[in-house]
Each structure stands twice: as C-alpha cells, then as structure tokens.
Scaffold this motif. Structure first.
Motif, PDB file in Angstrom:
ATOM      1  N   PHE A   1     -40.539   5.317 -27.445  1.00  0.00           N
ATOM      2  CA  PHE A   1     -39.541   4.629 -28.254  1.00  0.00           C
ATOM      3  C   PHE A   1     -38.133   5.113 -27.916  1.00  0.00           C
ATOM      4  N   GLN A   2     -37.984   6.432 -27.771  1.00  0.00           N
ATOM      5  CA  GLN A   2     -36.670   6.984 -27.445  1.00  0.00           C
ATOM      6  C   GLN A   2     -36.240   6.574 -26.040  1.00  0.00           C
ATOM      7  N   LYS A   3     -37.193   6.450 -25.134  1.00  0.00           N
ATOM      8  CA  LYS A   3     -36.859   5.973 -23.790  1.00  0.00           C
ATOM      9  C   LYS A   3     -36.306   4.555 -23.844  1.00  0.00           C
ATOM     10  N   GLU A   4     -36.944   3.690 -24.652  1.00  0.00           N
ATOM     11  CA  GLU A   4     -36.469   2.313 -24.802  1.00  0.00           C
ATOM     12  C   GLU A   4     -35.072   2.291 -25.416  1.00  0.00           C
ATOM     13  N   LEU A   5     -34.853   3.131 -26.425  1.00  0.00           N
ATOM     14  CA  LEU A   5     -33.535   3.201 -27.062  1.00  0.00           C
ATOM     15  C   LEU A   5     -32.461   3.619 -26.062  1.00  0.00           C
ATOM     16  N   ARG A   6     -32.763   4.610 -25.237  1.00  0.00           N
ATOM     17  CA  ARG A   6     -31.774   5.122 -24.298  1.00  0.00           C
ATOM     18  C   ARG A   6     -31.449   4.088 -23.225  1.00  0.00           C
ATOM     19  N   VAL A   7     -32.460   3.374 -22.749  1.00  0.00           N
ATOM     20  CA  VAL A   7     -32.220   2.352 -21.736  1.00  0.00           C
ATOM     21  C   VAL A   7     -31.243   1.307 -22.262  1.00  0.00           C
ATOM     22  N   ILE A   8     -31.397   0.961 -23.532  1.00  0.00           N
ATOM     23  CA  ILE A   8     -30.546  -0.078 -24.123  1.00  0.00           C
ATOM     24  C   ILE A   8     -29.164   0.465 -24.465  1.00  0.00           C
ATOM     25  N   LEU A   9     -29.100   1.571 -25.181  1.00  0.00           N
ATOM     26  CA  LEU A   9     -27.828   2.065 -25.704  1.00  0.00           C
ATOM     27  C   LEU A   9     -26.957   2.730 -24.645  1.00  0.00           C
TER      28      LEU A   9
ATOM     29  N   PRO B   1     -48.626   9.117 -18.284  1.00  0.00           N
ATOM     30  CA  PRO B   1     -49.759   9.465 -19.169  1.00  0.00           C
ATOM     31  C   PRO B   1     -49.551   8.977 -20.606  1.00  0.00           C
ATOM     32  N   VAL B   2     -49.285   7.684 -20.747  1.00  0.00           N
ATOM     33  CA  VAL B   2     -49.119   7.060 -22.059  1.00  0.00           C
ATOM     34  C   VAL B   2     -49.890   5.744 -22.035  1.00  0.00           C
ATOM     35  N   SER B   3     -50.662   5.489 -23.063  1.00  0.00           N
ATOM     36  CA  SER B   3     -51.491   4.285 -23.082  1.00  0.00           C
ATOM     37  C   SER B   3     -50.642   3.023 -23.088  1.00  0.00           C
ATOM     38  N   TYR B   4     -51.230   1.922 -22.591  1.00  0.00           N
ATOM     39  CA  TYR B   4     -50.524   0.645 -22.609  1.00  0.00           C
ATOM     40  C   TYR B   4     -50.157   0.237 -24.032  1.00  0.00           C
ATOM     41  N   GLU B   5     -51.081   0.482 -24.963  1.00  0.00           N
ATOM     42  CA  GLU B   5     -50.811   0.094 -26.354  1.00  0.00           C
ATOM     43  C   GLU B   5     -49.577   0.802 -26.895  1.00  0.00           C
ATOM     44  N   THR B   6     -49.479   2.100 -26.615  1.00  0.00           N
ATOM     45  CA  THR B   6     -48.337   2.872 -27.111  1.00  0.00           C
ATOM     46  C   THR B   6     -47.028   2.359 -26.516  1.00  0.00           C
ATOM     47  N   GLN B   7     -47.019   2.073 -25.225  1.00  0.00           N
ATOM     48  CA  GLN B   7     -45.821   1.560 -24.583  1.00  0.00           C
ATOM     49  C   GLN B   7     -45.445   0.182 -25.129  1.00  0.00           C
ATOM     50  N   LEU B   8     -46.454  -0.649 -25.376  1.00  0.00           N
ATOM     51  CA  LEU B   8     -46.199  -1.976 -25.935  1.00  0.00           C
ATOM     52  C   LEU B   8     -45.619  -1.867 -27.342  1.00  0.00           C
ATOM     53  N   TYR B   9     -46.190  -0.983 -28.161  1.00  0.00           N
ATOM     54  CA  TYR B   9     -45.692  -0.824 -29.531  1.00  0.00           C
ATOM     55  C   TYR B   9     -44.260  -0.289 -29.533  1.00  0.00           C
ATOM     56  N   ALA B  10     -43.924   0.555 -28.571  1.00  0.00           N
ATOM     57  CA  ALA B  10     -42.557   1.082 -28.476  1.00  0.00           C
ATOM     58  C   ALA B  10     -41.577  -0.037 -28.145  1.00  0.00           C
ATOM     59  N   LYS B  11     -41.967  -0.929 -27.224  1.00  0.00           N
ATOM     60  CA  LYS B  11     -41.107  -2.050 -26.868  1.00  0.00           C
ATOM     61  C   LYS B  11     -40.933  -3.005 -28.041  1.00  0.00           C
ATOM     62  N   ALA B  12     -42.011  -3.224 -28.787  1.00  0.00           N
ATOM     63  CA  ALA B  12     -41.922  -4.092 -29.964  1.00  0.00           C
ATOM     64  C   ALA B  12     -41.072  -3.435 -31.052  1.00  0.00           C
ATOM     65  N   ALA B  13     -41.235  -2.113 -31.204  1.00  0.00           N
ATOM     66  CA  ALA B  13     -40.495  -1.400 -32.253  1.00  0.00           C
ATOM     67  C   ALA B  13     -38.994  -1.443 -32.009  1.00  0.00           C
ATOM     68  N   VAL B  14     -38.562  -1.298 -30.753  1.00  0.00           N
ATOM     69  CA  VAL B  14     -37.125  -1.305 -30.484  1.00  0.00           C
ATOM     70  C   VAL B  14     -36.548  -2.697 -30.720  1.00  0.00           C
ATOM     71  N   CYS B  15     -37.335  -3.728 -30.446  1.00  0.00           N
ATOM     72  CA  CYS B  15     -36.898  -5.095 -30.752  1.00  0.00           C
ATOM     73  C   CYS B  15     -36.742  -5.275 -32.256  1.00  0.00           C
ATOM     74  N   PHE B  16     -37.697  -4.750 -33.012  1.00  0.00           N
ATOM     75  CA  PHE B  16     -37.651  -4.857 -34.475  1.00  0.00           C
ATOM     76  C   PHE B  16     -36.445  -4.111 -35.038  1.00  0.00           C
ATOM     77  N   VAL B  17     -36.212  -2.901 -34.559  1.00  0.00           N
ATOM     78  CA  VAL B  17     -35.147  -2.048 -35.100  1.00  0.00           C
ATOM     79  C   VAL B  17     -33.769  -2.670 -34.905  1.00  0.00           C
ATOM     80  N   PHE B  18     -33.558  -3.297 -33.754  1.00  0.00           N
ATOM     81  CA  PHE B  18     -32.242  -3.873 -33.475  1.00  0.00           C
ATOM     82  C   PHE B  18     -32.072  -5.280 -34.050  1.00  0.00           C
ATOM     83  N   THR B  19     -33.165  -5.959 -34.366  1.00  0.00           N
ATOM     84  CA  THR B  19     -33.069  -7.359 -34.782  1.00  0.00           C
ATOM     85  C   THR B  19     -33.262  -7.572 -36.274  1.00  0.00           C
ATOM     86  N   TYR B  20     -34.313  -6.997 -36.848  1.00  0.00           N
ATOM     87  CA  TYR B  20     -34.618  -7.353 -38.232  1.00  0.00           C
ATOM     88  C   TYR B  20     -33.615  -6.814 -39.256  1.00  0.00           C
TER      89      TYR B  20
END
Length: 564
Positions: free
Chosen positions: A322-330, A418-437
């Motif tokens: 999640f923090q990786k996604e945040l840093r890429v964006i911000l 070494p991170v599951s696909y599900e975890t990476q997917l949820y992180a990408k969805a979470a960053v979309c939610f945090v910035f949009t909703y």
C-alpha cells in the motif's frame, strides 16, 4: 537530413512526423472485446460530447441572433475550448518535448534540434487534438443550423464561411498548443537558474486556478445565473472572462468574423496570425530548445535522496504494498495531480456551485425549493446526480485504470516479489479507494447541506456513492490488468497513452446513463413509492457490486499470473 538547406529541414520534419506516427502511444489490442469497448467509447464519450456541444452552440447562436451578433456564441465556445486546451495541454506538450525517451538518440543525429522540436510539436498537435476536432465540428454544425433555421439557408451556406469553419476545425487547437510549447521553452530556460522542475510542473494548476477565478469573476452582476443572462453579458461586452480570452487568443475573433460574415479578408488575417505564432515558436525553439534539453538532462541527474532508516523497517506485506502505491502516486507530479489531487475538484466545485448561486434565482435555487417542498421528482434527480458523480469521478481520475500501467517496465516484478497477488491487488484497490471515496463523501455532505437533505437520506446517498465507486473501480482495474500499457516514456504518456483509461470512462458513462434511464423509467411507469424506489436502486447496485467483486477478483488474479 543535414543541417543546411531549409527545404531539407522541412523534409526532415515530415519524415520525423511519419516516424512518430508509426510509434504512436495509444494502440488498440487485437481483441474482439476491445473492439466492443471502442464502440462503447464512441457511444459513451464522443457522441454525447459532440451532441451536447452542438446543442449549446445552437442555443447560444439563436440567442445571439436576436441581437444581430451571429458569431458571438460560437466565438465564446471556441475561446473556452482554447483555454481548456492550453490549461490541460501545457504539461502534455512539456513532457513530449523534453521527457520523451527518444530524445536521447534522436538529438545525436545530424538533425537540427529545432527541426526535431517542430516535428514533435506537430505530431503532438494532431495526436492530442483528435477529440477537439470533433467537438469543434459540432460547434460549427450547431452554429450553421441555428443561422439556417432562424435567418435563412443562403446566409448559413456562405462558401467563405463554410471554408473558414473547415479551417477552424483543424487550426483552433493550434494556438493553445503553441502557447504551451512557448511556455515550455521559456520556463525551461528559467529552470536553468533555479535548478528545480517543480516550478514548471505546477504551472498547469496555476493556470487552472486563474481560469476558474476569471470565470467566477465573469458571473458578477449578471443577476439570475442562467445561459440567457450570461449571453447578455457577452452581448454587453462586460464579461471579463470573454474579454481576457479575446486578448490571449487574439486570432480567434478574426475566424469568428470570417465565418459569420463570410469575410475572406478576416480569414486571411486569421491564417496570417497563426503563421506568425508558428514562426515565433520556430524562432524560439531554434534559440532555446537544445539548451533546454541539456537543462532537463541536468535536472534529471540530480542526486537522489538517501535511504532513510524508516524505509528499512519491516512491515506487513499489505502495508508495504500500500505504501509503495502511495509513493508512486504522490512522489510523481503527473500521477499526483491527475489521479490524486484531481478528486478534490468535485467537493470544491460543488461548494462553489451552491455558494455562488445561493440566494440567486436560477435552476439551482428552483431545485432546492422543489426538494424541500417534498417533490419526489427532486429526490429522483438527486439520486441520479449522486450516482453519476460517483461513476464518472472514479473513472475520470484513472487510478483504477492505470493500476498496472503505473508499474511501467517493472511490471514483471509483480510475479516475483514475495507478496501474494491478492495482497498486491488489494493494495491497488485500497489506494484507489483512499484517494477517491473521501472526496466523494465530502461532495455528498456539501450537496446535502446546501439542498437541505436529512441526515438519513444523506447517509443513503453515501452508500449509493460507495457502491457506484466500487463498480467503477473493479471495472477499471480489470481492464488494465487485461492489457496494461507499460512501454511509456514518462508518467504523462502513461496516462494519455493508456487506452484503458478511455475505455473505463466510456463504460462508466454508459453505465451511469443506463442507471439514470432505469431510475427514470421506474419512477415514471412503475410508479414506485420513493422509499421502495431507493430499495430497488440499492438492491441493483449491491448485487452488481457483489457479482463484480467476486468474478472480477478471479479474472484480475488470472491476468496477473499471465503478465509479462
């Protein structure tokens, strides 16, 4: 291609334009599903936009005909389009001229740097203006229809006027692009002294704020806020925004005169004005472009910040992703402005809309009165507005539809870290939610406050927004996981070159239209009580969300497995 001979320079420009065209950023994958999505994009974006713009042109021209100012409404639309083209295109042209990866080897060829710059500029001008060409065509069609119906067919079909309109379709976007390129060249020269690119990167935001301020200032003293009164301010000549745009984009009034009066003299003056600006760009590029490339290269090679102790701390896989996604964006200006901060425009725009119309006669005050008097049709309208905002806002910020594109050439790492696909997917969805909703929720609160919506109903609207947001988010991530766009030069090209962004917006516009149409039909023909109507809307949205979350997750995870 040599450095001598102007004719050879021109040949070099044409040759390089053909080269850039063959390596165009946005491409359509050879899949049947994408052909269907392309059709949806035409129906969901291009066709509605052109129809709406054409209708506005017709209405404004009809109003201006009454005061014998045939071209006034058309001129205002052309100027507004020019302003938006410059505001939203300035960073695009800056990125194309200075941050394209091909500059590193093309500038070493025996080609004058300004020849390379003009080729880049002209290719970008055509590639970035395709949609604007269609919108401008709609402006002129609306104008000619209004003149033909209200004045006469002979007046509308003046040969010079039609020729001028055809020329305007292709040349109106040129001046904003030239201004953007000139700003790029001049401000990059300034950056040589300040050693910071952030000064320029924030310029598009500054211009947007200036334009918004001019628009709000232009509303002063018009009384009841509607199209009729705004048109009257144009006729009187006291509309500050219109006067400012006529000065900035000075050749455009000449084109309007050529179209409305059928004047060949004004058409030639308009063409001469465009030629003068092209020459100014050529001369400025010849003087500053090569030095600007060196400046950008020096800025890009600045020393990177060291690793901080906090970065070495162990975190849970989800938190780290999640923090990786945040840093890429911000930490990336293009992503931060166009995917994260852009969401703040919804609550800010809603506040301005209601704040500056409060106490004034008009459609907004009429709607508020209808809602507060208990009219069910007003409830229906508010639900449709809420859902449309949620669908469109989620698709428009492109957070979901660039979820995998943002990885760029490092996309394959998704399969090996070494991170599951599900975890990476949820992180990408979470960053979309945090910035949009949260901005959507704030928009709901502001809207409900000004309209006088009870707390319970406001909470229901918030739930509707959440479900619509989740639907749009899943569709966007699903699309991007199917065919991510990873061969991009810089972050701006990642956004504008990813066709999934375009398709996601088109699908959501069609979905919102379908939802609005269904709501209207339920209310008009089934005659459901308003609370039962809310229950049906909730059931449909919730069922769609659950089905998409279940099926979409499986499809996205399967696509992640096949990423290369």
């Amino acid at each position: 291609m040599t450095r001598t001979g102007e004719g050879k320079h021109n040949t070099g420009i044409l040759t390089m334009i053909r080269l850039f065209a063959k390596s165009a950023e946005m491409y359509l994958p050879e899949k049947k599903s994408y052909r269907i999505l392309a059709a949806a994009a035409i129906l969901g974006i291009m066709l509605p936009c052109t129809v709406v713009v054409g209708f506005l042109s017709y209405v404004m021209t009809e109003a201006m005909i009454e005061v014998e100012n045939f071209g006034g409404g058309m001129l205002f639309e052309m100027q507004i389009l020019s302003a938006f083209s410059m505001i939203f295109g300035i960073m695009v042209i800056y990125s194309i001229l200075f941050f394209s990866s091909d500059r590193e080897y093309l500038v070493t060829l025996p080609i004058p740097s300004h020849t390379y710059m003009m080729a880049k500029f002209l290719y970008a001008y055509v590639a970035e203006s395709a949609m604007e060409f269609l919108i401008l065509a709609a402006v002129y069609v609306g104008y000619f229809l209004a003149v033909g119906i209200n004045v006469g067919v002979q007046e509308a079909l003046h040969p010079v006027g039609i020729l001028a309109a055809l020329i305007g379709v292709f040349l109106i976007p040129l001046i904003p692009m030239i201004y953007g390129a000139l700003f790029s060249l001049v401000l990059t020269a300034v950056l040589k002294q300040v050693k910071s690119a952030r000064v320029f990167q924030n310029m598009s935001t500054v211009f947007l704020m200036i334009f918004g301020g001019l628009f709000l200032y232009s509303l002063r003293g018009i009384g009841k806020i509607n199209v009729e009164n705004y048109v009257e301010s144009l006729v009187r000549g006291d509309n500050f925004l219109f006067r400012a745009l006529n000065i900035i984009f000075f050749p455009v009034p000449w084109l309007a005169e050529a179209i409305s009066a059928g004047s060949i003299r004004y058409l030639l003056i308009y063409l001469a004005g465009n030629a003068l600006l092209v020459a100014a760009l050529y001369v400025t590029g010849k003087a500053l472009y090569l030095e600007g490339l060196y400046t950008v290269a020096a800025l890009g090679s600045a020393k990177k910040a060291g690793i901080k102790e906090a970065d070495l701390k162990q975190r849970s896989p989800f938190r780290a992703s999640f923090q990786k996604e945040l840093r890429v964006i911000l930490r990336t200006q293009a992503f931060a402005n166009n995917t994260a901060y852009v969401n703040l425009l919804w609550p800010f725009g809603t506040f301005l809309l209601f704040h500056y119309t409060k106490g004034k006669e008009g459609a907004i005050s009429t709607f508020i009165a209808l809602y507060q008097s208990g009219k069910e049709r007003a409830d229906l309208t508010l639900v449709m507005v809420i859902l449309t905002i949620a669908f469109i806002a989620t698709a428009l910020n492109s957070l979901a539809s660039t979820a995998f594109t943002r990885e760029g050439k490092h996309l394959a790492l998704i399969k090996y870290i070494p991170v599951s696909y599900e975890t990476q997917l949820y992180a990408k969805a979470a960053v979309c939610f945090v910035f949009t909703y949260p901005p959507l929720l704030l928009t709901d609160i502001i809207l409900c406050f000004y309209v006088g919506v009870p707390f319970v109903m406001g909470a229901i609207y918030a739930v509707f927004m959440l479900l619509a947001h989740l639907i749009a988010m899943v569709v966007g991530i699903w699309l991007d996981s199917t065919t991510p766009y990873v061969e991009w030069d810089d972050e701006y090209s990642a956004l504008r070159g990813n066709i999934n962004v375009f398709f996601n917006l088109a699908v959501m516009m069609l979905v919102s239209a379908a939802v609005i149409g269904s709501c209207f039909l339920l209310y008009e023909f089934v005659k459901l009580p308003i609370m039962v109507f809310y229950g049906v809307v909730f059931f449909v949205l919730a069922l769609t969300t659950v089905m998409l979350l279940a099926k979409g997750e499986k499809k996205i995870l399967a696509n992640m497995e096949n990423l290369e």
